[in-house]
Enzyme design. Structure first.
Site, mmCIF file in Angstrom:
data_model
loop_
_atom_site.group_PDB
_atom_site.id
_atom_site.type_symbol
_atom_site.label_atom_id
_atom_site.label_comp_id
_atom_site.label_asym_id
_atom_site.label_seq_id
_atom_site.Cartn_x
_atom_site.Cartn_y
_atom_site.Cartn_z
ATOM 1 N N CYS A 119 0.814 -1.212 0.000
ATOM 2 C CA CYS A 119 0.000 0.000 0.000
ATOM 3 C C CYS A 119 0.855 1.272 0.000
ATOM 4 O O CYS A 119 1.423 1.623 -1.016
ATOM 5 C CB CYS A 119 -1.002 -0.034 1.137
ATOM 6 S SG CYS A 119 -2.420 1.059 0.855
ATOM 7 N N HIS A 228 -3.677 -5.313 0.750
ATOM 8 C CA HIS A 228 -3.158 -5.634 2.083
ATOM 9 C C HIS A 228 -3.181 -7.148 2.337
ATOM 10 O O HIS A 228 -4.087 -7.659 2.988
ATOM 11 C CB HIS A 228 -3.989 -4.923 3.155
ATOM 12 C CG HIS A 228 -3.721 -3.467 3.248
ATOM 13 N ND1 HIS A 228 -2.809 -2.924 4.129
ATOM 14 C CD2 HIS A 228 -4.225 -2.422 2.544
ATOM 15 C CE1 HIS A 228 -2.775 -1.606 3.974
ATOM 16 N NE2 HIS A 228 -3.631 -1.284 3.013
ATOM 17 N N GLU A 230 -1.303 -8.769 4.363
ATOM 18 C CA GLU A 230 -0.993 -9.091 5.766
ATOM 19 C C GLU A 230 -2.240 -9.351 6.599
ATOM 20 O O GLU A 230 -2.178 -10.066 7.605
ATOM 21 C CB GLU A 230 -0.160 -7.957 6.395
ATOM 22 C CG GLU A 230 -0.922 -6.731 6.848
ATOM 23 C CD GLU A 230 -1.367 -5.808 5.727
ATOM 24 O OE1 GLU A 230 -2.070 -4.820 6.017
ATOM 25 O OE2 GLU A 230 -0.999 -6.061 4.558
#
Length: 264
Positions: A119, A228, A230
């Site tokens: 990001c 994202h 994660e």
């Protein structure tokens, strides 16, 4: 009595932080999702990297860590960093992070350090290589609205899949994913306007926006993604595979560092 078993040292991954105010004190912060993804999906030891240009140098960092994770953030890269108009009123910036991180990146890549950028980190890497950013993708004709949407939803729901991406054949991400399309989340209002020098498109959104890129000339793992991963390591094999591949690259880097140290 037998000696206790000592686990083999893990690869060290430096995680970029935001510069924030904490009860009147200047502080360095990173969301736990990045720490957890590095520890659990990459199998590495996460270390927070302070956003202070005065205490960092690329040579020491390259000699000490096995990978760098550039995190997402509520803040934006200062537009003056890529010769755009000054930031509009209300744009959230982190000039300390800009000053600390941007100058490091080409040197770390040249030194062979694996880099995973997410990001804001994706945007930082683009700017570090001479690229530019569009400050409001949703306002551009023909573009999707890539913002996270309704903030009243529980935060985990912000990271639900939002749109598909097309994965470029023959690239790094294609080798990791093993597919030519995937679903990703979307929580950004800025995006790539012009891709930086020497960067290779790895994936695009349905509206043509660049969603992932790598560094063409870098032999080691380099991957920048606009979504994202994660936050989806528990329920997305695709997202977990990105961190797993990054971890493998970091372990290889650690082995190289250890062999070099042993020869000295």
């Amino acid at each position: 009595m037998s000696s206790p078993t000592v686990a083999a040292p893990r690869a060290l991954v430096a995680i970029a932080t935001d510069r924030i105010d904490r009860h009147g004190h200047s502080a360095h912060a990173a969301f736990h999702g990045y720490v957890r993804a590095v520890a659990e999906a990459s199998g590495a030891l996460p270390l927070l990297l302070p956003s202070d240009a005065a205490v960092l140098d690329a040579g020491s960092l390259a000699a000490s860590v096995d990978g760098v994770l550039l995190t997402g953030s509520p803040s934006n890269v200062d537009p003056t960093r890529y010769d755009a108009a000054p930031p509009h009123a209300g744009m959230q910036l982190d000039r300390d992070r800009d000053a600390a991180i941007l100058p490091l990146l080409p040197a770390l890549v040249a030194a062979g350090v694996p880099v995973l950028a997410v990001c804001r980190g994706f945007q930082e890497l683009n700017v570090a290589y001479g690229g530019t950013l569009e400050p409001a993708v949703h306002a551009q004709p023909g573009r999707l609205d890539h913002r996270e949407g309704d903030h009243s939803r529980p935060v985990p729901r912000w990271y639900d899949d939002s749109h598909a991406i097309h994965i470029a054949p023959g690239g790094r991400l294609a080798r990791i994913a093993g597919v030519d399309q995937a679903m990703v989340n979307s929580l950004h209002h800025q995006g790539v306007e012009r891709l930086g020098d020497g960067l290779r498109v790895e994936a695009t959104a349905p509206d043509g926006l660049v969603e992932a890129f790598s560094i063409s000339a870098a032999p080691q793992f380099t991957l920048a993604v606009q979504w994202h991963p994660e936050m989806r390591i528990d329920d997305s094999a695709f997202c977990r595979s990105i961190f797993a591949a990054f971890g493998e690259a970091c372990r290889e880097r650690r082995q190289q560092r250890m062999r070099h140290a042993a020869q000295l």
